[in-house]
Scaffold this motif. Sequence first.
Motif: not given
Lengths: 512, 351
Positions: A363, A366, A370, A376, A379-381, A383
Amino acid sequence: MSEMKQADAARGPRLGGQGLSKSFGPLMANDRIDFVARRGTIHAIVGGNGAGKSTLMNILQGLLTPDAGTVLVNGAPVAFRSPNDAIRAGIGMVHQEFTLIPGLTLLENLILGAEPRRGLGAIDRQAAEARAAALAELAGVRIDWSLTEEDAPVHMRQAVEILRLIYRGADVLILDEPTAVLAPPQIRELLALMRNLREKGNTILFISHKLDEVLAVADEVTVLRSGRVVVSRPAEGLDKAELARLMTGEPVEAPTAKPALPGAAVLELDRIGAGGEGAVAFQDFSLTLRAGEIVGIAGVAGNGQDEIVGLVSGMMPAARGAIRLAGQDITRHSTRERRALGLAYLSPDRKKEGLCLDASIADNLIASHQHKPRFAAQGFLKPRAIADFAAERVAAFEIKCASPRQPVRALSGGNQQKVAMARELYDNPRVLLACQPTRGVDIRGIAAIHEEILGFRDSGGAVLLISEELEELVQLSDRIVTIYSGRITGEFPRGGAGMERIGRTMLGEVAA
Amino acid sequence: MKSLQAALTILFPIAIVLLIGAAALLAAGHDPVAVYADLMTEAFGGTRRIAASLSAATPLIFTGLAAAVAFRVGVFTVGAEGSLYVGALMAAWLGFTLTGLNGWLLAPLCLLAGTVAGTLWMLPPGLMKARLGIDEIVTTLMLNFIAIGLTTWLVNGPLLAPGAANSSTPQVVETARLTRLMPPSTLTTGFLIALALLFAYAFWQRRRVGGYETLIGGLAPRFAGASGIDMPGLMLRMLLLSGAIAGLGGALQVLGPIGRFVAGFSTGYGFTGIAVAILARGNPFGILIGAVLFGGLSTAGATIQLFSDVPIEIVNILQGLIMIFAVADFGLRGWFARRAGRQAANGGATP
């Protein structure tokens, strides 16, 4: 329990440890540590990050209980149950973060909690002043006791931190990296103060990784590595290279800088000024940074560094003037917009501003990236992509960790800084604003970070380096600019001046 | 060890509360074991009672979530209560005014209106926080009193139901009312919406950029700012989201169990929600557990006095104690640290 050595009273053992061990989980932070600091001597404790210095100090202060072994006070074993026990035994510590209270004068800070009283509980100011003057004389320092904490220069505040311990009856002073915040002339003053206190019979435990200072002032040196004592011996006859080898276990080579090939101007500060709440009037400050060069800002803390950082990073609004990044006027840009244009920022306050200690390494890696498509979409990361990236960065920067999902807090200072570095240098920034990049980092970590900075420069990056470590500035900078009270007092090309001369311009003397 | 610690963090305050409560009950001449058994039975003994407890938990899920989303980014709002009231009133007003509309259209419209009202109610404190740095605890707390006062005045005057004695609007049209899941219990589809929202929150937390940014922003605001996250803007958005969730919760109470707006209908849902959020430490599953726990306590409290001479105040005391101990987490962490230290010390050679 071994036989106590019967040394003469003046230089008998004052504080020591015998077989001190402390582990945290699988980590042996202290492994059977033996050392003796004699009365009236300066005993240096040196070691890299994670060598076990902090754990040892915490044991000596009664903050930690050793798993095995014992603390020796005046040669006799004691068991500290709390810091109060250590204080009663005459042991006091000055931490890197000062504890003086803003708003109070230095005198009030000195006597706080143990005020001399007259009848009816009123503070006896005259007695306090007399005690303060006597203490300053004892230490051989000049202190304006009527200054408030925030108005006093840093070396004066530090002297008060030290004298306060003596005021409260301590004669064993543990100083944790005391020179980190000082300019060279002030460092000399501090070393003189330490010698004076030693002459008066005080015992000083000097924790440092600055080898020159250790060799200049210490009578004896204990070197820690990986929680063990490598050697504990008189300082006489030790040299810097030998000491560095003892600390790291191998010879450490400082990276050497290739000559710079500066290109076009990428960052221009054009007569900027900030409306100051701070003590410094920051006006009309101009500086140009070109691609492929490192410009070092040398100055005693509080002389405009914060303003430069705030104005360049976008966290402080410019009252006057203009800032240009790669030709674009970014004076009114937000931090995010500046970063999008290629600004990277390595914060001096690693714990609060440079990293999120409670978040994972991944975390932290990034952060500020981000939104980028790699991490992303809509707006969706992603993983998986983030985990891959983290593993890649951890390997490339040799970040020592069990897993990128560990919280950053679990890492040593040097590895924490590598995380910040790995993040900031990602995605080819144009300008790296690097502040105190090696604060609290050990020798080997320093070498690694310096190498990254130089590598970034060689690949065409521009670095604005702000550091309180003059040695670091001299080593890395292609140009050094000295600032004092918000103004530029000198500019030196690489190799253009000795540290002493740079040090003097840092204290306000304008370079010819 | 870590999961044990997490579980203990939730269970520990409850255990302490039960002990203190037992002492109070003993002092008052009651048998604590019997009272607790009664409470347990009244809250969760049998489908009807469980349904009642879940129904009571529903508004708490909304207010708990409303608090949690704001807390996550470090905004300590206590304004869910106010948003709940304005959201409820807005939903009720549309619900009894637009009688000509089809229920399938009217219900969503009412819910949307409640959500919007709850959101807008948080706009002033949000702007004050983001632009001027004015403390949100004070502003949101005061707005609660204004919301309660304003809605009470409206339903005693302009919106008072014709012929009603006092303090309530006319009934929302029947077709806009939510379906009861287990009649005659007041458990409605509102509970399912609450669950869905919890799932959405769990996903958002872990998988959305916004979830990431609020995590970082809450844990390390200066770091977030230096990384380019617009912290004031983020705080404003999360406070508005908090208001939206609470407003929706209020609207669902109106379309669900109550069927109209009644002045003072909330028994402190907004405040209990804060305790739920803190107890849960922002964890969605924890919010569900906390809400059901408090929901169960309140249903049990309402009926227990019918069967025993235990005063209802004991339930209020238990609730208050849980809230106090929910906040006292650092004490527990310190205890863990000391215990670890002692264990390490005992493992060594020295006593």
